[in-house]
Design a protein around this motif. Structure first.
Motif, PDB file in Angstrom:
ATOM      1  N   LEU A  23      -1.357 -17.478 -11.265  1.00  0.00           N
ATOM      2  CA  LEU A  23      -0.961 -16.451 -12.246  1.00  0.00           C
ATOM      3  C   LEU A  23      -1.117 -14.849 -11.626  1.00  0.00           C
ATOM      4  CD1 LEU A  23      -2.108 -18.513 -15.345  1.00  0.00           C
ATOM      5  CD2 LEU A  23       0.312 -17.693 -14.938  1.00  0.00           C
ATOM      6  N   LEU A  24      -2.149 -14.988 -10.478  1.00  0.00           N
ATOM      7  CA  LEU A  24      -2.444 -13.621 -10.348  1.00  0.00           C
ATOM      8  C   LEU A  24      -1.880 -13.049  -9.144  1.00  0.00           C
ATOM      9  CD1 LEU A  24      -6.255 -14.231  -9.549  1.00  0.00           C
ATOM     10  CD2 LEU A  24      -5.702 -12.644 -11.549  1.00  0.00           C
ATOM     11  N   LEU A  25      -1.023 -13.731  -8.348  1.00  0.00           N
ATOM     12  CA  LEU A  25       0.088 -13.464  -7.320  1.00  0.00           C
ATOM     13  C   LEU A  25       1.173 -12.527  -8.328  1.00  0.00           C
ATOM     14  CD1 LEU A  25       1.280 -16.451  -5.919  1.00  0.00           C
ATOM     15  CD2 LEU A  25      -0.281 -14.885  -4.856  1.00  0.00           C
ATOM     16  N   PRO A  26       1.660 -11.243  -6.884  1.00  0.00           N
ATOM     17  CA  PRO A  26       2.614 -10.620  -7.578  1.00  0.00           C
ATOM     18  C   PRO A  26       3.839 -11.256  -8.258  1.00  0.00           C
ATOM     19  CG  PRO A  26       2.347  -9.868  -5.471  1.00  0.00           C
ATOM     20  CD  PRO A  26       1.564 -11.369  -6.192  1.00  0.00           C
ATOM     21  N   SER A  27       3.925 -10.709  -9.478  1.00  0.00           N
ATOM     22  CA  SER A  27       5.055 -11.371 -10.722  1.00  0.00           C
ATOM     23  C   SER A  27       6.661 -12.074  -9.635  1.00  0.00           C
ATOM     24  CB  SER A  27       5.845  -9.930 -12.075  1.00  0.00           C
ATOM     25  OG  SER A  27       6.621  -9.289 -10.981  1.00  0.00           O
ATOM     26  N   LYS A  28       6.914 -11.289  -8.750  1.00  0.00           N
ATOM     27  CA  LYS A  28       8.151 -11.476  -7.677  1.00  0.00           C
ATOM     28  C   LYS A  28       8.387 -13.312  -7.321  1.00  0.00           C
ATOM     29  CE  LYS A  28       8.710  -7.159  -5.902  1.00  0.00           C
ATOM     30  NZ  LYS A  28       8.562  -6.320  -4.370  1.00  0.00           N
ATOM     31  N   VAL A  29       7.189 -13.733  -6.819  1.00  0.00           N
ATOM     32  CA  VAL A  29       6.756 -15.238  -6.165  1.00  0.00           C
ATOM     33  C   VAL A  29       6.002 -15.595  -7.182  1.00  0.00           C
ATOM     34  CG1 VAL A  29       6.651 -14.151  -4.304  1.00  0.00           C
ATOM     35  CG2 VAL A  29       4.937 -14.198  -5.515  1.00  0.00           C
ATOM     36  N   ARG A  30       5.530 -15.060  -9.059  1.00  0.00           N
ATOM     37  CA  ARG A  30       4.852 -15.709  -9.807  1.00  0.00           C
ATOM     38  C   ARG A  30       5.404 -17.247 -10.014  1.00  0.00           C
ATOM     39  NH1 ARG A  30       2.853 -12.608 -14.592  1.00  0.00           N
ATOM     40  NH2 ARG A  30       1.752 -11.862 -12.429  1.00  0.00           N
ATOM     41  N   LYS A  31       6.876 -17.199 -10.140  1.00  0.00           N
ATOM     42  CA  LYS A  31       7.495 -18.438 -10.892  1.00  0.00           C
ATOM     43  C   LYS A  31       7.252 -19.239  -9.887  1.00  0.00           C
ATOM     44  CE  LYS A  31      11.941 -19.780 -12.999  1.00  0.00           C
ATOM     45  NZ  LYS A  31      13.006 -19.359 -13.297  1.00  0.00           N
ATOM     46  N   LEU A  32       7.461 -19.155  -8.605  1.00  0.00           N
ATOM     47  CA  LEU A  32       7.351 -20.007  -7.795  1.00  0.00           C
ATOM     48  C   LEU A  32       5.957 -20.623  -7.466  1.00  0.00           C
ATOM     49  CD1 LEU A  32       9.418 -21.507  -5.049  1.00  0.00           C
ATOM     50  CD2 LEU A  32       8.741 -19.515  -3.840  1.00  0.00           C
ATOM     51  N   SER A  33       5.610 -20.500  -7.549  1.00  0.00           N
ATOM     52  CA  SER A  33       4.187 -20.565  -7.054  1.00  0.00           C
ATOM     53  C   SER A  33       3.793 -21.358  -8.257  1.00  0.00           C
ATOM     54  CB  SER A  33       2.722 -19.017  -7.134  1.00  0.00           C
ATOM     55  OG  SER A  33       3.189 -18.597  -8.189  1.00  0.00           O
ATOM     56  N   LEU A  34       3.980 -20.866  -9.699  1.00  0.00           N
ATOM     57  CA  LEU A  34       3.347 -21.585 -11.007  1.00  0.00           C
ATOM     58  C   LEU A  34       4.470 -23.198 -10.802  1.00  0.00           C
ATOM     59  CD1 LEU A  34       3.551 -19.437 -13.647  1.00  0.00           C
ATOM     60  CD2 LEU A  34       1.916 -20.516 -13.181  1.00  0.00           C
ATOM     61  N   VAL A  35       5.572 -22.359 -10.332  1.00  0.00           N
ATOM     62  CA  VAL A  35       6.736 -24.700  -9.905  1.00  0.00           C
ATOM     63  C   VAL A  35       5.957 -25.210  -9.293  1.00  0.00           C
ATOM     64  CG1 VAL A  35       8.997 -25.937  -8.680  1.00  0.00           C
ATOM     65  CG2 VAL A  35       8.757 -23.611 -10.909  1.00  0.00           C
ATOM     66  N   ILE A  36       5.165 -24.628  -8.051  1.00  0.00           N
ATOM     67  CA  ILE A  36       4.634 -25.467  -7.148  1.00  0.00           C
ATOM     68  C   ILE A  36       3.146 -26.194  -7.112  1.00  0.00           C
ATOM     69  CG2 ILE A  36       3.020 -24.845  -5.034  1.00  0.00           C
ATOM     70  CD1 ILE A  36       5.418 -23.028  -3.441  1.00  0.00           C
ATOM     71  N   ALA A  37       2.450 -25.108  -8.215  1.00  0.00           N
ATOM     72  CA  ALA A  37       1.176 -25.142  -8.702  1.00  0.00           C
ATOM     73  C   ALA A  37       1.400 -26.596  -9.788  1.00  0.00           C
ATOM     74  CB  ALA A  37       0.624 -24.270  -9.685  1.00  0.00           C
ATOM     75  N   PHE A  38       2.777 -26.465 -10.520  1.00  0.00           N
ATOM     76  CA  PHE A  38       3.100 -28.132 -11.588  1.00  0.00           C
ATOM     77  C   PHE A  38       2.712 -28.821 -10.742  1.00  0.00           C
ATOM     78  CE2 PHE A  38       6.240 -29.705 -14.016  1.00  0.00           C
ATOM     79  CZ  PHE A  38       6.101 -30.655 -15.430  1.00  0.00           C
ATOM     80  N   SER A  39       4.214 -28.480  -9.499  1.00  0.00           N
ATOM     81  CA  SER A  39       4.194 -29.962  -8.974  1.00  0.00           C
ATOM     82  C   SER A  39       3.019 -30.671  -8.398  1.00  0.00           C
ATOM     83  CB  SER A  39       5.358 -29.592  -7.368  1.00  0.00           C
ATOM     84  OG  SER A  39       6.518 -28.933  -8.292  1.00  0.00           O
TER      85      SER A  39
END
Length: 142
Positions: A24-40
């Motif tokens: 959630l603290l990452l920039p919005s450009k990579v936030r969606k990808l990082s949330l998908v990785i966190a969920f995975s």
């Protein structure tokens, strides 16, 4: 629940929370990808904790059958019972054998694979020495 399991689950929850906070603290450009990785990662941890008990039970059933075959070859015409200590502090692959003709004695076998089975422990009755048992084996696991 065992203390080890509580520690593992607590550490996993902490890990997942940290991953989500970082995502959630990452920039919005990579936030969606990082949330998908966190969920995975969360899903993988949940699968691990859900599947592990069934996998251990399956492995124990296979190793129990291997131990039965070993004992049938080594001690024909004998009767025995096989059990295991339940709980996380015990090795699930250490199987306890009590022979019908030697009550009070418990022998512990480690089943590594079908060709590598050895006696790793014994519990004689009080006042007896392990090597006094009829089924005492003095061998090393490889």
């Amino acid at each position: 629940m065992d203390p080890i399991s509580i520690i593992e689950i607590s550490a996993s929850i902490f890990f997942v929370i940290v991953i989500f906070v970082i995502a959630l603290l990452l920039p919005s450009k990579v936030r969606k990808l990082s949330l998908v990785i966190a969920f995975s990662l969360t899903l993988l941890l949940l699968l691990f904790f859900a599947i592990r008990p069934f996998w251990v039970d399956y492995q124990v059933s296979v190793k129990t059958e291997q131990l039965n075959q070993y004992l049938e070859g080594k001690y024909p015409n004998q009767e025995w019972g096989i059990s295991r200590e339940v709980g996380r502090r015990y090795n699930p692959y250490d199987l306890e054998v009590i022979f019908e003709k030697e009550q009070g004695w418990t022998y512990t076998y480690l089943v590594v694979n079908e060709t590598n089975i050895c006696q790793v422990g014994w519990s004689p009755p009080e006042g007896k020495f392990p090597n006094e048992g009829k089924y005492f084996e003095d061998n090393d696991c490889e």
